[in-house]
Enzyme design. Structure first.
Site, short mmCIF file in Angstrom:
data_model
loop_
_atom_site.label_atom_id
_atom_site.label_comp_id
_atom_site.label_asym_id
_atom_site.label_seq_id
_atom_site.Cartn_x
_atom_site.Cartn_y
_atom_site.Cartn_z
N TRP A 77 -12.46 27.04 23.82
CA TRP A 77 -12.81 28.50 24.23
C TRP A 77 -12.12 29.12 25.56
O TRP A 77 -11.83 28.26 26.27
CB TRP A 77 -14.05 28.25 24.18
N ASP B 94 -19.89 20.41 25.65
CA ASP B 94 -20.19 21.83 25.69
C ASP B 94 -20.99 22.03 24.29
O ASP B 94 -20.41 21.57 23.18
CB ASP B 94 -19.11 22.65 25.77
N ALA C 226 -22.69 24.81 22.05
CA ALA C 226 -23.08 26.48 22.14
C ALA C 226 -23.47 26.66 20.64
O ALA C 226 -23.84 27.92 20.57
CB ALA C 226 -21.92 27.10 22.52
N LYS D 68 -26.41 31.77 20.78
CA LYS D 68 -25.96 31.83 19.40
C LYS D 68 -27.43 31.30 18.66
O LYS D 68 -27.72 31.93 17.68
CB LYS D 68 -24.66 30.90 18.93
C1 LIG Z 1 -17.72 26.83 23.21
C2 LIG Z 1 -18.50 27.79 23.96
N1 LIG Z 1 -19.05 27.32 24.96
C3 LIG Z 1 -19.96 27.99 25.87
C4 LIG Z 1 -20.29 29.42 25.46
C5 LIG Z 1 -21.25 29.96 26.45
O1 LIG Z 1 -22.12 31.04 25.95
P1 LIG Z 1 -23.18 31.74 26.85
O2 LIG Z 1 -22.78 31.54 28.48
O3 LIG Z 1 -22.74 32.99 26.38
O4 LIG Z 1 -24.69 30.99 26.47
C6 LIG Z 1 -19.66 29.95 24.38
C7 LIG Z 1 -19.82 31.46 24.25
O5 LIG Z 1 -19.21 31.78 23.30
C8 LIG Z 1 -18.76 29.12 23.66
O6 LIG Z 1 -18.36 29.69 22.45
#
Ligand SMILES: Cc1ncc(COP(=O)(O)O)c(C=O)c1O
Length: 397
Positions: A130, A211, A213, A246
């Protein structure tokens, strides 16, 4: 002048495309860019359980005073249980939790904590991963390394190459590993590869930052954290960055948590104090609205059950769209192997197109995707899927 020294920065790759999409006047335009869940009507709805918990919260709240530095207790406990499941009883004494502004906040707090250890100050990221991982880790002053992860043209994980690289990473370096529903590839290591990864991390004293998510949106709530639970059994230390964007649909409420696991309860206390201190120095305190909603869901068995069912509906829709899109592509071009689309998980896949092909699709056909050819599967629906399949199938390798 002082501020005049600052230079214009190009828009973020994904958010910039969002602006271009909004400005596109074509009635045919299709957005497969942004990483938000969409339903059959193309909406990103407020989840039913979230709406119910939020209504209750607004009706019953008596104060907006500051929270304790680590956040809402019911949220922190609930998130830890969601991640650790049956292991929560044995692991909670060594697991610190701090509420953070989304998964991004958790990643940044973890990076800052790691930097404070004064060890290697190196973090390894997957190729691909990402996009914002680089920004978040770099902003904490860490040197970035890349480990091989995925061959986009062959639609295959590079398991051997990844293991080889991990076996050479410096001890006490940090590695970011996506627990499931990998963004942008949709491809996760199999159980055997994860096993080997954990073994190497243990052997080489490499600190993992998982991570997380998309828990619940891949194969299921337990399946999607299998690697984290396995690692918790074997490794003395690790981080888990949890996002509620999500699976609770709380994107703009900036709701997440960092789990920081140490050897024992004494280390847990140290880690929580460090996390709170890091947060205090960046944003002081994380917003409460989202975490209070999530805590309201965790604490009410009916809402909890209803929320799990909603996530299951989302997961099943994504899986169905994957099969339908694979079939639509194959119908456009016989002999095209699209089986990878159905074995992948989560909202994203890389189509394996070149940047110029992606640009042409956008400019000529108003089909928008990230320039590395990442599409959001949940952005497909009965109306746009045949159009996308027709445009994309001839370009695929
Ligand atoms: C792989 C991954 N990690 C972390 C996040 C972090 O999301 P947020 O800060 O919006 O909770 C995302 C959001 O798209 C993601 O795809």
């Amino acid at each position: 002048m002082t501020l005049e020294k600052l230079k214009q920065i190009p828009a973020d790759a994904i958010l910039g495309l969002m602006t271009v999409f909004q400005a596109d006047q074509s009635s045919q335009k299709i957005d497969l860019t942004v990483g938000v869940y969409r339903d059959d009507q193309g909406r990103t709805p407020v989840m039913r359980a979230v709406a119910a918990a939020e209504k209750r919260l607004v009706e019953n709240q008596s104060s907006k005073s500051y929270l304790p530095p680590l956040g809402v207790a019911g949220f922190r406990d609930g998130i830890r249980k969601m991640v650790l499941g049956p292991q929560d009883d044995s692991m909670s004494p060594r697991t610190g939790v701090i509420q953070t502004p989304g998964g991004c906040g958790a990643l940044r707090v973890a990076a800052e904590m790691y930097r404070r250890t004064g060890t290697e100050e190196i973090v390894s990221l997957g190729g691909a991963t990402w996009g914002n991982h680089r920004g978040l880790m770099g902003a904490a002053g860490l040197a970035l390394e890349t480990y091989p992860y995925y061959d986009a043209a062959a639609h295959e994980i590079l398991a051997d190459e990844m293991l080889e690289k991990i076996s050479k990473l410096p001890p006490q370096s940090l590695i970011v590993l996506q627990a499931s529903s990998h963004n942008p590839t949709g491809t996760d290591p199999d159980a055997d590869t994860w096993d080997k990864v954990i073994e190497l991390l243990e052997e080489r004293n490499i600190l993992p930052l998982f991570d997380l998510a998309y828990q619940g949106l891949g194969d299921g709530f337990d399946e999607d954290v299998a690697v984290i639970r396995a690692a918790a059994e074997r490794l003395p230390e690790m981080f888990v960055a949890v996002s509620c964007s999500k699976n609770f649909g709380l994107y703009r409420e900036r709701t997440g948590a960092l789990l920081a696991m140490g050897r024992d309860s004494a280390q847990k206390s140290v880690l929580e104090s460090q996390a709170a201190n890091v947060a205090r120095g960046i944003y002081s305190m994380s917003p409460a609205h989202g975490p209070l909603i999530v805590a309201g869901i965790f604490e009410d068995p009916d809402l909890h059950q209803g929320w799990q069912e909603e996530v299951q509906e989302m997961r099943e829709r994504i899986t169905r769209l994957r099969s339908e899109f694979a079939a639509a592509l194959a119908a456009e071009r016989s002999g095209l192997d699209t089986s990878w689309l159905t074995t992948q998980r989560g909202m994203f896949s890389l189509l394996g197109l070149s940047e110029s092909q992606v640009d042409t699709l956008r400019e000529d056909q108003h089909i928008y995707m990230v320039r590395d050819s990442r599409i959001n599967i949940a952005g497909l629906d009965g109306g746009n899927m045949p159009i996308v399949a027709k445009a994309v199938a001839p370009l695929m390798a």
